[in-house]
Design a protein around this motif. Structure first.
Motif, PDB file in Angstrom:
ATOM      1  N   MET A 270       0.812  -1.222   0.000  1.00 23.25           N
ATOM      2  CA  MET A 270       0.000   0.000   0.000  1.00 23.25           C
ATOM      3  C   MET A 270       0.839   1.263   0.000  1.00 23.25           C
ATOM      4  O   MET A 270       0.344   2.327  -0.324  1.00 23.25           O
ATOM      5  N   ALA A 271       2.089   1.133   0.394  1.00 20.81           N
ATOM      6  CA  ALA A 271       2.911   2.330   0.546  1.00 20.81           C
ATOM      7  C   ALA A 271       4.244   2.218  -0.172  1.00 20.81           C
ATOM      8  O   ALA A 271       5.173   2.950   0.130  1.00 20.81           O
ATOM      9  N   ALA A 272       4.348   1.284  -1.108  1.00 23.85           N
ATOM     10  CA  ALA A 272       5.614   1.077  -1.798  1.00 23.85           C
ATOM     11  C   ALA A 272       5.912   2.229  -2.749  1.00 23.85           C
ATOM     12  O   ALA A 272       5.028   2.744  -3.425  1.00 23.85           O
ATOM     13  N   SER A 273       7.173   2.600  -2.807  1.00 26.80           N
ATOM     14  CA  SER A 273       7.598   3.676  -3.701  1.00 26.80           C
ATOM     15  C   SER A 273       7.744   3.142  -5.127  1.00 26.80           C
ATOM     16  O   SER A 273       7.773   1.922  -5.344  1.00 26.80           O
ATOM     17  N   PRO A 274       7.886   4.036  -6.108  1.00 27.04           N
ATOM     18  CA  PRO A 274       8.126   3.589  -7.489  1.00 27.04           C
ATOM     19  C   PRO A 274       9.416   2.786  -7.638  1.00 27.04           C
ATOM     20  O   PRO A 274       9.648   2.186  -8.690  1.00 27.04           O
ATOM     21  N   MET A 275      10.235   2.749  -6.579  1.00 22.67           N
ATOM     22  CA  MET A 275      11.463   1.970  -6.629  1.00 22.67           C
ATOM     23  C   MET A 275      11.198   0.485  -6.847  1.00 22.67           C
ATOM     24  O   MET A 275      12.099  -0.247  -7.275  1.00 22.67           O
ATOM     25  N   ILE A 276       9.979   0.029  -6.582  1.00 25.34           N
ATOM     26  CA  ILE A 276       9.684  -1.390  -6.817  1.00 25.34           C
ATOM     27  C   ILE A 276       9.790  -1.733  -8.300  1.00 25.34           C
ATOM     28  O   ILE A 276       9.925  -2.901  -8.670  1.00 25.34           O
ATOM     29  N   TYR A 277       9.743  -0.710  -9.162  1.00 29.30           N
ATOM     30  CA  TYR A 277       9.845  -0.921 -10.609  1.00 29.30           C
ATOM     31  C   TYR A 277      11.257  -0.649 -11.140  1.00 29.30           C
ATOM     32  O   TYR A 277      11.449  -0.566 -12.348  1.00 29.30           O
TER      33      TYR A 277
ATOM     34  N   LEU B  67      -7.763  -2.650  13.783  1.00 30.19           N
ATOM     35  CA  LEU B  67      -6.974  -2.934  14.986  1.00 30.19           C
ATOM     36  C   LEU B  67      -5.517  -3.271  14.660  1.00 30.19           C
ATOM     37  O   LEU B  67      -4.713  -3.460  15.574  1.00 30.19           O
ATOM     38  N   LEU B  68      -5.174  -3.345  13.370  1.00 29.77           N
ATOM     39  CA  LEU B  68      -3.809  -3.692  12.999  1.00 29.77           C
ATOM     40  C   LEU B  68      -2.835  -2.597  13.426  1.00 29.77           C
ATOM     41  O   LEU B  68      -3.140  -1.398  13.302  1.00 29.77           O
ATOM     42  N   PRO B  69      -1.640  -2.961  13.921  1.00 27.85           N
ATOM     43  CA  PRO B  69      -0.665  -1.982  14.425  1.00 27.85           C
ATOM     44  C   PRO B  69       0.114  -1.289  13.307  1.00 27.85           C
ATOM     45  O   PRO B  69       1.323  -1.472  13.161  1.00 27.85           O
ATOM     46  N   THR B  70      -0.577  -0.498  12.505  1.00 33.39           N
ATOM     47  CA  THR B  70       0.082   0.183  11.385  1.00 33.39           C
ATOM     48  C   THR B  70       1.142   1.168  11.846  1.00 33.39           C
ATOM     49  O   THR B  70       2.019   1.548  11.071  1.00 33.39           O
TER      50      THR B  70
ATOM     51  N   LEU C  27       9.387   0.905   1.141  1.00 35.45           N
ATOM     52  CA  LEU C  27       8.213   1.623   1.641  1.00 35.45           C
ATOM     53  C   LEU C  27       8.529   3.101   1.763  1.00 35.45           C
ATOM     54  O   LEU C  27       9.333   3.515   2.593  1.00 35.45           O
ATOM     55  N   SER C  28       7.894   3.897   0.935  1.00 37.54           N
ATOM     56  CA  SER C  28       8.176   5.332   0.940  1.00 37.54           C
ATOM     57  C   SER C  28       7.218   6.107   1.826  1.00 37.54           C
ATOM     58  O   SER C  28       7.514   7.225   2.246  1.00 37.54           O
ATOM     59  N   VAL C  29       6.051   5.546   2.117  1.00 35.38           N
ATOM     60  CA  VAL C  29       5.053   6.245   2.937  1.00 35.38           C
ATOM     61  C   VAL C  29       4.936   5.523   4.267  1.00 35.38           C
ATOM     62  O   VAL C  29       4.464   4.395   4.330  1.00 35.38           O
ATOM     63  N   LYS C  30       5.364   6.189   5.319  1.00 34.46           N
ATOM     64  CA  LYS C  30       5.313   5.588   6.652  1.00 34.46           C
ATOM     65  C   LYS C  30       4.394   6.393   7.564  1.00 34.46           C
ATOM     66  O   LYS C  30       4.583   6.472   8.764  1.00 34.46           O
ATOM     67  N   ASN C  31       3.401   6.997   6.933  1.00 38.53           N
ATOM     68  CA  ASN C  31       2.423   7.813   7.641  1.00 38.53           C
ATOM     69  C   ASN C  31       1.280   6.927   8.113  1.00 38.53           C
ATOM     70  O   ASN C  31       0.608   6.283   7.308  1.00 38.53           O
TER      71      ASN C  31
ATOM     72  N   TYR D  93      -2.204   7.573   6.547  1.00 40.12           N
ATOM     73  CA  TYR D  93      -2.321   7.051   5.184  1.00 40.12           C
ATOM     74  C   TYR D  93      -2.530   5.534   5.196  1.00 40.12           C
ATOM     75  O   TYR D  93      -3.377   5.006   4.476  1.00 40.12           O
ATOM     76  N   LEU D  94      -1.739   4.822   5.989  1.00 43.70           N
ATOM     77  CA  LEU D  94      -1.831   3.363   6.017  1.00 43.70           C
ATOM     78  C   LEU D  94      -3.191   2.898   6.511  1.00 43.70           C
ATOM     79  O   LEU D  94      -3.781   1.965   5.959  1.00 43.70           O
ATOM     80  N   ASP D  95      -3.701   3.539   7.559  1.00 43.41           N
ATOM     81  CA  ASP D  95      -5.034   3.186   8.062  1.00 43.41           C
ATOM     82  C   ASP D  95      -6.094   3.467   7.006  1.00 43.41           C
ATOM     83  O   ASP D  95      -7.019   2.671   6.803  1.00 43.41           O
ATOM     84  N   TRP D  96      -5.966   4.601   6.343  1.00 44.88           N
ATOM     85  CA  TRP D  96      -6.921   4.991   5.295  1.00 44.88           C
ATOM     86  C   TRP D  96      -6.876   3.991   4.139  1.00 44.88           C
ATOM     87  O   TRP D  96      -7.915   3.500   3.680  1.00 44.88           O
TER      88      TRP D  96
END
Length: 205
Positions: free
Chosen positions: A1-8, A101-104, A132-136, A139-142
């Motif tokens: 859900m939060a991976a950066s474009p670096m995965i490509y 309830l997940l510990p994001t 993972l570029s987004v560690k907010n 955002y993760l909960d959303w």
């Protein structure tokens, strides 16, 4: 859900046929709908009739974007094309709200987890830390809530679905009508990049 474009980063498409543009995740507004979020992504695309490619939650995003703009085709990788393809645990989470309830918040502490190796394999922690570029946490909960509550029943047209037969997040037994990558896991875009470099150009042409 939060991976950066670096995965490509290892995906190499013929430059005489394709021009690649990478979109970075944006933080959703408070109580923003998935529809509005995807509409903001559409505004970032300047070319006509693009091919949209998305991995995991990104696969859901590009399908929603394709409902709002004219595209040549859509490619989803390690994702789902219908809420009917959810595994049982995700259907249970949707009906009970257990995913909330997940510990994001732990994602924000990836450096700490990497340092102390708190019950998670070092290889996985390094993968998370690197890609993972987004560690907010908001955002993760959303994002988690939006994918769990996604209600698409009929797949969109002009869709190519590429899926690994060892995907633990979206098990292949729940997936219909896809191109199967033998041995592919949920992060096969990184580990099986050679398969994509050999096959993706032909699928897109």
């Amino acid at each position: 859900m939060a991976a950066s474009p670096m995965i490509y980063e290892h995906i190499k498409l013929p430059q005489d046929c394709f021009e690649c543009h990478f979109l970075e995740w944006i933080i959703p507004d408070v109580d923003e709908t998935l529809e509005n979020y995807c509409r903001r992504f559409c505004k970032m695309i300047q070319d006509e009739n693009p091919i949209l490619i998305g991995t995991s939650f990104g696969g859901v995003i590009v399908q929603e974007m394709a409902k709002m703009m004219k595209v040549d085709r859509v490619v989803i990788i390690s994702s789902i094309k219908s809420s009917l393809e959810f595994p049982r645990r995700m259907k249970l989470a949707r009906s009970t709200g257990l995913h909330k309830l997940l510990p994001t918040s732990l994602v924000e502490k990836s450096e700490l987890l990497l340092k102390y190796n708190l019950g998670i394999s070092k290889r996985k922690l390094e993968l998370y830390h690197n890609y993972l570029s987004v560690k907010n946490q908001y955002y993760l909960d959303w994002a988690l809530d939006k994918i769990i509550s996604w209600q698409q029943i009929e797949p969109i047209k002009n869709l190519i679905h590429i899926h690994g037969d060892k995907d633990p997040v979206f098990p292949i037994k729940y997936i219909k009508n896809c191109i199967t990558v033998p041995g592919g896991t949920h992060v096969m875009i990184i580990h099986r990049y050679r398969w994509f470099n050999e096959n993706l150009p032909g699928l897109l042409s």
